[in-house]
Design an enzyme around this catalytic site. Structure first.
Site, PDB file in Angstrom:
ATOM      1  CD  GLU A 156      -3.073  -0.917   2.208  1.00  0.00           C
ATOM      2  OE1 GLU A 156      -2.745  -0.445   3.207  1.00  0.00           O
ATOM      3  OE2 GLU A 156      -4.063  -1.685   2.027  1.00  0.00           O
ATOM      4  CD  GLU A 320      -4.127  -5.966   2.690  1.00  0.00           C
ATOM      5  OE1 GLU A 320      -4.774  -5.411   3.469  1.00  0.00           O
ATOM      6  OE2 GLU A 320      -2.893  -5.599   2.675  1.00  0.00           O
TER       7      GLU A 320
HETATM    8  C1  GAL Z   1      -4.389  -2.900   4.977  1.00  0.00           C
HETATM    9  C2  GAL Z   1      -2.864  -3.437   5.200  1.00  0.00           C
HETATM   10  C3  GAL Z   1      -2.826  -4.409   5.791  1.00  0.00           C
HETATM   11  C4  GAL Z   1      -3.682  -4.334   7.100  1.00  0.00           C
HETATM   12  C5  GAL Z   1      -5.248  -4.177   6.800  1.00  0.00           C
HETATM   13  C6  GAL Z   1      -6.281  -3.964   7.786  1.00  0.00           C
HETATM   14  O1  GAL Z   1      -4.369  -1.239   4.766  1.00  0.00           O
HETATM   15  O2  GAL Z   1      -2.390  -3.389   3.858  1.00  0.00           O
HETATM   16  O3  GAL Z   1      -1.544  -4.790   6.394  1.00  0.00           O
HETATM   17  O4  GAL Z   1      -3.470  -3.628   7.833  1.00  0.00           O
HETATM   18  O5  GAL Z   1      -5.067  -2.819   6.209  1.00  0.00           O
HETATM   19  O6  GAL Z   1      -7.389  -3.894   7.436  1.00  0.00           O
END
Ligand code: GAL
Length: 684
Positions: A156, A320
């Site tokens: 990110e 994710e």
């Molecule tokens: C994302 C990040 C992850 C984790 C996740 C939690 O933004 O890439 O590592 O922190 O959020 O929702």
């Protein structure tokens, strides 16, 4: 467009996600359980090493790869695939201690302490050297591993650094951009304003709240520089990977901005995407929130999906998502039964070839110990969340045929990062009501509700293949964009534009002498002034005999050949044009002068869609709150009928469809339970 584009070598849907075994190296029994549970959860792909730098290089120059070797073997033993991350998203403490230049300096010029993550300086030569060195070791060791599926670069990317190195790099970037010509820079930045003329490059400083920058050209160039510098950092990271594994695709995980679900604001992804092989993004919608309907949120997710898919016009990856709640929304609500499968399938429906999670296993300590995960602290597969994940895995196993398929759209909405930056910077209009991304979503809404596929494109894309191009609030327009829009209409395109468009050029300098002549030619009008409303102000427009409420913005239009489609009812511009149409050469151009309530967009676009015969291609009858999205190949549509309501919904297919799992012909009339999704194949 109907041909398949497989974005990785996997010919199955990826299911799995961020796996952080480096947090559990002292718990061998947990690592063993992971492998057992991965099979039970029907998962097959894991992103590893994202924040593992201190486990890989605990002290400078001393490397530990054996644990990662073992993890590779573990995943391989269950037939899984690895998305290997480069660990630059967070660095070990020894590095910050020994080389403080890797730490960011914020806009207040405060040097940050070691802590958090995603906070390195993008210009630091040392950090660039260290990341490339680490990445070379990773590719040398794992580049040929049969389970390596893809590279996940850093995590990110975002934020900015204002250290001396970055200031120097910014000045250098400007010298290149303005061909070493300070006069050109001063002109572009409107230097004499408040005596901001610069007499030497060394006087240039990045924007800061202490000494607030009112120089809009500077602000805009700084944002462009931050994007370029981030891409430069990324390009430096991937040098050894391109060299040794040219066939392994590379991605980095993009984001949306906050849980509000608008595109990520601080980096220009239209530029960044050109450097990636595959777009992937992290989606965390606040399902079941208390301020909007489930369908409204689903519409916004659809918009971002269609933007990120359109960046490369190929399938993307959901890198994710959470199997349940997150830990950073104001309220971290669990997904209600059914929502996990529904929300996962929505991603696939819009073009994702994966459902990946943050995180595989809930961490035991620190800030993410309560973030949703596939495996909870109970280490058990019998709980609801785990079962929901296994069900998604089971469903994905029937969707291998969909991998690599795309979508075809006749309608495009244009989104532009630079214009958004400039508009937000503009002091004028309503400071709180500009809401450019949200306005685009309001235009997208009609098409989402009607199951008409939309590409959300950026200004560099070709316009010609679209029957209808919608360009709301494109405040910043270069002459080049204007001319491209003009030839789009001249060649038969249908263009919709709105208030606050075409006001400034690429330097954020206003056009002089009225609205650009080419825009006047296309639209047959000239916007004379834009009235800004208080929240309690309203106007009304009449369109085809119906009244619609106007909020926030109303442009007073001088029609010069345009046909008046709607007129204002009140104020000093009562009885004048609010919405117009105008034929220009082979095409037609529509101007919507005001921010009008949603039902106007529905009626306006429904007329246009019927004029252009852009009926929904997937043809399913349903009520509001059900969304039908589809992907296609040469022979089939793969249709996802999704109930984003809390009620039962009856739907009816208008042609023969087959169940994706059993391949049996389905009854055309179906009933969907709340949050149910039905996945069918419709032969073309
Ligand atoms: C994302 C990040 C992850 C984790 C996740 C939690 O933004 O890439 O590592 O922190 O959020 O929702």
């Amino acid at each position: 467009m109907n041909k398949k584009t497989q974005v990785t070598s996997a010919n199955f849907m990826l299911h799995g996600g961020d796996y952080n075994p480096d947090q559990w190296l002292d718990y061998p029994e947990i690592l063993a359980d992971d492998i057992r549970l991965m099979k039970v959860a029907n998962t097959n792909t894991f992103s590893i090493g994202i924040f593992a730098w201190s486990a890989l290089e605990p002290t400078e120059g001393h490397y530990q790869f054996e644990w990662l070797d073992q993890i590779f073997e573990n995943i391989t033993s269950i037939g899984g695939r690895v998305i290997l991350a480069t660990p630059s998203g967070a660095r070990p403490a020894w590095m910050s201690e020994k080389y403080p230049e890797v730490l960011r300096v914020d806009a207040y010029r405060r040097k940050q302490l070691h802590g958090g993550r995603h906070n390195h300086c993008f210009s630091s030569a040392i950090y660039r050297e260290k990341t490339q060195q680490m990445n070379r070791l990773l590719v040398e060791r794992y580049g040929n591993h049969p389970s390596l599926l893809m590279w996940h670069i850093s995590n990110e990317y975002g934020g900015e650094c204002h250290c001396d190195h970055c200031q120097e790099a910014f000045r250098e970037w400007l010298r290149v951009k303005y061909l070493d010509n300070l006069k050109a820079l001063n002109h572009a930045w409107w230097g004499p304003f408040w005596s901001h003329t610069i007499s030497d490059w060394s006087q240039i400083e990045s924007p800061s709240p202490i000494g607030e920058s009112m120089v809009h050209g500077l602000n805009l160039d700084w944002r462009r520089f931050v994007t370029d510098q981030t891409i430069g950092f990324y390009e430096n990271e991937i040098v050894p990977l391109r060299e040794l594994t040219p066939d392994i695709p590379i991605t980095t995980n993009f984001m949306a901005d906050t849980f509000d679900l608008i595109p990520f604001q601080s980096l220009d992804y239209s530029k960044f995407s050109k450097h990636l092989d595959v777009i992937s993004w992290d989606a965390y919608p606040a399902w079941h929130n208390d301020w909007e309907s489930t369908a409204n949120l689903a519409m916004k997710v659809g918009f971002i999906n269609d933007l990120y898919r359109s960046l490369k016009q190929q399938p993307f990856l959901l890198m994710e998502s959470t199997p349940s709640g997150v830990n950073w929304h104001p309220v971290n609500k669990a997904k209600r039964p059914g929502m996990h499968l529904l929300s996962a399938m929505q991603m696939v429906a819009h073009g994702s070839d994966s459902i990946l999670y943050f995180q595989w296993r809930k961490s035991r300590g620190s800030s993410e110990k309560f973030h949703g995960a596939v495996v909870d602290h109970d280490n058990n597969s019998n709980n609801r969340v785990f079962q929901d994940v296994a069900r998604v895995g089971d469903t994905l196993e029937n969707l291998s045929e969909v991998v690599g398929t795309n979508r075809q759209a006749d309608v495009a909405i244009l989104y532009d990062w630079e214009s958004n930056w400039a508009l937000n910077d503009a002091q004028g209009f309503g400071m709180e009501t500009k809401q450019y991304p949200q306005t685009l979503q309001e235009h997208y809404r009609y098409f989402w509700e009607q199951d008409i596929p939309v590409d959300v494109i950026t200004k560099e894309e070709k316009f010609d293949s679209y029957r209808l191009l919608i360009v709301p609030m494109l405040y910043l327009m270069s002459e080049e964009t204007i001319e491209r829009l003009k030839s789009y209409v001249a060649n038969g395109g249908h263009l919709v534009m709105s208030y606050l468009s075409g006001i400034v050029n690429e330097h954020d300098l206003t056009y002089l002498g009225g609205w650009h002549q080419s825009l006047q030619d296309i639209f047959g009008l000239e916007p004379k002034e834009t009235d800004t409303y208080y929240p309690t102000d309203e106007n009304v427009v009449i369109f085809q005999g119906h009244a619609y409420t106007v909020k926030d913005y109303a442009t007073v239009i001088s029609a010069k050949g345009a046909k008046v489609e709607a007129i204002y009812q009140k104020d000093f511009y009562a009885e004048t044009a609010a919405v117009t149409s105008h034929s220009y050469q082979e095409g037609k151009a529509y101007y919507i002068g005001a921010r009008i309530e949603a039902s106007f967009q529905r009626d306006f676009y429904s007329q246009l869609v019927s004029d252009l015969q852009l009926e929904p291609v997937w043809k399913v009858k349903h009520e509001e709150g059900v969304s039908v999205q589809a992907r296609e190949d040469l022979t089939n549509y793969y249709m996802f009928v999704m109930n984003f309501t809390e009620q039962k919904q009856s739907i009816e297919f208008e042609s023969t469809v087959y169940d994706m799992k059993s391949n049996e012909e389905l009854n055309r009339q179906q009933e969907l339970t709340p949050y149910e999704v039905l996945i069918v194949r419709r032969p073309k």
